[in-house]
Design a protein around this motif. Structure first.
Motif, PDB file in Angstrom:
ATOM      1  N   VAL A  62      -2.869  -4.660  -8.396  1.00  0.00           N
ATOM      2  CA  VAL A  62      -3.904  -4.618  -7.355  1.00  0.00           C
ATOM      3  C   VAL A  62      -3.429  -3.767  -6.187  1.00  0.00           C
ATOM      4  N   SER A  63      -4.331  -2.927  -5.658  1.00  0.00           N
ATOM      5  CA  SER A  63      -3.999  -2.119  -4.482  1.00  0.00           C
ATOM      6  C   SER A  63      -4.290  -2.900  -3.211  1.00  0.00           C
ATOM      7  N   ARG A  64      -3.809  -2.379  -2.100  1.00  0.00           N
ATOM      8  CA  ARG A  64      -4.091  -3.016  -0.810  1.00  0.00           C
ATOM      9  C   ARG A  64      -5.577  -3.022  -0.520  1.00  0.00           C
ATOM     10  N   ASP A  65      -6.226  -1.904  -0.809  1.00  0.00           N
ATOM     11  CA  ASP A  65      -7.665  -1.812  -0.544  1.00  0.00           C
ATOM     12  C   ASP A  65      -8.446  -2.804  -1.400  1.00  0.00           C
ATOM     13  N   GLU A  66      -8.075  -2.923  -2.664  1.00  0.00           N
ATOM     14  CA  GLU A  66      -8.776  -3.847  -3.555  1.00  0.00           C
ATOM     15  C   GLU A  66      -8.592  -5.290  -3.103  1.00  0.00           C
ATOM     16  N   ALA A  67      -7.366  -5.633  -2.726  1.00  0.00           N
ATOM     17  CA  ALA A  67      -7.100  -7.002  -2.277  1.00  0.00           C
ATOM     18  C   ALA A  67      -7.848  -7.298  -0.983  1.00  0.00           C
ATOM     19  N   ALA A  68      -7.843  -6.345  -0.056  1.00  0.00           N
ATOM     20  CA  ALA A  68      -8.535  -6.546   1.218  1.00  0.00           C
ATOM     21  C   ALA A  68     -10.026  -6.730   0.998  1.00  0.00           C
ATOM     22  N   THR A 121      -3.540 -17.212   4.365  1.00  0.00           N
ATOM     23  CA  THR A 121      -3.993 -15.893   3.923  1.00  0.00           C
ATOM     24  C   THR A 121      -3.060 -15.334   2.856  1.00  0.00           C
ATOM     25  N   ARG A 122      -1.771 -15.528   3.059  1.00  0.00           N
ATOM     26  CA  ARG A 122      -0.793 -15.031   2.097  1.00  0.00           C
ATOM     27  C   ARG A 122      -0.960 -15.732   0.760  1.00  0.00           C
ATOM     28  N   ARG A 123      -1.224 -17.026   0.806  1.00  0.00           N
ATOM     29  CA  ARG A 123      -1.417 -17.770  -0.439  1.00  0.00           C
ATOM     30  C   ARG A 123      -2.673 -17.288  -1.168  1.00  0.00           C
ATOM     31  N   ARG A 124      -3.746 -17.009  -0.426  1.00  0.00           N
ATOM     32  CA  ARG A 124      -4.974 -16.505  -1.047  1.00  0.00           C
ATOM     33  C   ARG A 124      -4.718 -15.151  -1.711  1.00  0.00           C
ATOM     34  N   LEU A 125      -3.971 -14.299  -1.046  1.00  0.00           N
ATOM     35  CA  LEU A 125      -3.646 -12.997  -1.626  1.00  0.00           C
ATOM     36  C   LEU A 125      -2.801 -13.138  -2.886  1.00  0.00           C
ATOM     37  N   TYR A 126      -1.813 -14.012  -2.817  1.00  0.00           N
ATOM     38  CA  TYR A 126      -0.962 -14.241  -3.992  1.00  0.00           C
ATOM     39  C   TYR A 126      -1.802 -14.749  -5.157  1.00  0.00           C
ATOM     40  N   GLY A 154      -2.437  14.054  -5.770  1.00  0.00           N
ATOM     41  CA  GLY A 154      -2.321  13.047  -4.735  1.00  0.00           C
ATOM     42  C   GLY A 154      -1.155  12.113  -4.965  1.00  0.00           C
ATOM     43  N   ARG A 155      -0.874  11.325  -3.946  1.00  0.00           N
ATOM     44  CA  ARG A 155       0.261  10.399  -4.026  1.00  0.00           C
ATOM     45  C   ARG A 155      -0.114   9.180  -4.868  1.00  0.00           C
ATOM     46  N   PRO A 156       0.839   8.637  -5.623  1.00  0.00           N
ATOM     47  CA  PRO A 156       0.550   7.402  -6.362  1.00  0.00           C
ATOM     48  C   PRO A 156       0.222   6.263  -5.391  1.00  0.00           C
ATOM     49  N   ALA A 157      -0.663   5.398  -5.825  1.00  0.00           N
ATOM     50  CA  ALA A 157      -1.044   4.248  -4.998  1.00  0.00           C
ATOM     51  C   ALA A 157       0.006   3.150  -5.118  1.00  0.00           C
ATOM     52  N   LYS A 158       0.214   2.443  -4.017  1.00  0.00           N
ATOM     53  CA  LYS A 158       1.122   1.292  -4.018  1.00  0.00           C
ATOM     54  C   LYS A 158       0.346   0.083  -4.512  1.00  0.00           C
ATOM     55  N   LEU A 159       0.813  -0.508  -5.603  1.00  0.00           N
ATOM     56  CA  LEU A 159       0.099  -1.609  -6.244  1.00  0.00           C
ATOM     57  C   LEU A 159       1.011  -2.829  -6.351  1.00  0.00           C
ATOM     58  N   TYR A 160       0.378  -3.982  -6.493  1.00  0.00           N
ATOM     59  CA  TYR A 160       1.113  -5.246  -6.536  1.00  0.00           C
ATOM     60  C   TYR A 160       0.714  -6.027  -7.783  1.00  0.00           C
ATOM     61  N   ARG A 161       1.700  -6.663  -8.371  1.00  0.00           N
ATOM     62  CA  ARG A 161       1.451  -7.517  -9.526  1.00  0.00           C
ATOM     63  C   ARG A 161       2.414  -8.705  -9.475  1.00  0.00           C
ATOM     64  N   GLU A 187       9.763 -11.287  -0.708  1.00  0.00           N
ATOM     65  CA  GLU A 187      10.262 -12.566  -1.228  1.00  0.00           C
ATOM     66  C   GLU A 187      10.365 -12.574  -2.753  1.00  0.00           C
ATOM     67  N   SER A 188      10.095 -11.405  -3.369  1.00  0.00           N
ATOM     68  CA  SER A 188      10.150 -11.248  -4.834  1.00  0.00           C
ATOM     69  C   SER A 188       9.104 -12.086  -5.561  1.00  0.00           C
ATOM     70  N   LEU A 189       8.057 -12.474  -4.845  1.00  0.00           N
ATOM     71  CA  LEU A 189       6.954 -13.180  -5.481  1.00  0.00           C
ATOM     72  C   LEU A 189       5.981 -12.202  -6.144  1.00  0.00           C
ATOM     73  N   LEU A 190       5.931 -10.973  -5.630  1.00  0.00           N
ATOM     74  CA  LEU A 190       5.148  -9.902  -6.236  1.00  0.00           C
ATOM     75  C   LEU A 190       6.059  -8.713  -6.477  1.00  0.00           C
ATOM     76  N   ASP A 191       5.774  -7.973  -7.541  1.00  0.00           N
ATOM     77  CA  ASP A 191       6.447  -6.701  -7.807  1.00  0.00           C
ATOM     78  C   ASP A 191       5.579  -5.567  -7.303  1.00  0.00           C
TER      79      ASP A 191
END
Length: 225
Positions: A39-45, A24-29, A84-91, A65-69
């Motif tokens: 990408v947000s958590r909601d978008e990835a989910a 699952t982690r590999r698919r998300l990465y 509103g609060r800024p969204a937590k995003l991943y790249r 693990e520093s694989l995503l910022d």
């Protein structure tokens, strides 16, 4: 010239690679790194058909693990009170993950060869002469504050072992290069290890070329009395 300490760098890389072994982690990465925007958590989910909590857990593990910022942005475009609060995003992270087994030091070799070529072109000194001098200097730098040659050789992936009073190196960190450019790379390695011995003030040992199957071309022999 700055020289990385390989063991300190490679341990986190092994952990990062292990983190990607979970499906699952590999698919998300893979999903995140294919996107042009964070990408947000909601978008990835939603994209992978996962529960938001599951996606958040694995995304945070990848960030650990520093694989995503992680970045924070307001997706609404609004600012100020009530936005509103800024969204937590991943790249994708800029970190490069490299794991070599057995250990290799091709980046170190590349730096030495590039420096030797550039200085040779600037000064007219033969490339091989510059390379040997640069390698010797880096060897003394590697010695640093260390007190034992065996520990240093282990740290840099040479896999040392005793053969009587001599030290044989079971692994060549420059293996592929040495196989195709033997004279150049083995000469560089010889002067690198001579620099190590000088930096450690190991007057009881000398580095010499002793190529053979199954070990590095350099051998550390006791100094003749």
């Amino acid at each position: 010239m700055f020289v990385d300490r390989p063991n300190e760098a490679s341990r986190p890389d092994v952990s990062a690679v292990a983190a990607l072994d979970e499906p699952t982690r590999r698919r998300l990465y893979d999903h995140v790194v294919r996107q042009q925007e964070p990408v947000s958590r909601d978008e990835a989910a939603a994209a992978l058909g996962l529960a938001r909590q599951t996606a958040a857990f694995h995304l945070d593990r990848l960030a650990d693990e520093s694989l995503l910022d992680v970045v924070y942005e307001r997706r609404s475009g609004r600012t100020g009170p009530g936005a509103g609060r800024p969204a937590k995003l991943y790249r994708r992270s800029a970190k490069q993950v490299t794991v070599n087994l057995p250990e290799r030091q091709y980046e170190l070799a590349g730096r030495l060869l590039a420096q030797a070529l550039e200085e040779s072109e600037a000064t007219g000194e033969p490339v091989r002469s510059v390379l040997h001098r640069k390698a010797h200097g880096v060897g003394t730098q590697l010695a640093g504050q260390r007190t034992g040659v065996f520990d240093l050789l282990e740290e840099y992936g040479f896999e040392p072992r005793y053969d009587g009073d001599a030290i044989v190196l079971g692994n060549c960190p420059f293996h592929a290069l040495a196989r195709e450019h033997t004279q150049t790379v083995c000469g560089m390695n010889l002067h690198l290890l001579r620099g190590v011995l000088e930096g450690l003030d190991e007057q009881g040992r000398q580095a010499c070329l002793a190529p053979g199957a199954g070990h590095c071309c350099v051998r550390l022999e006791p100094t003749a009395q």
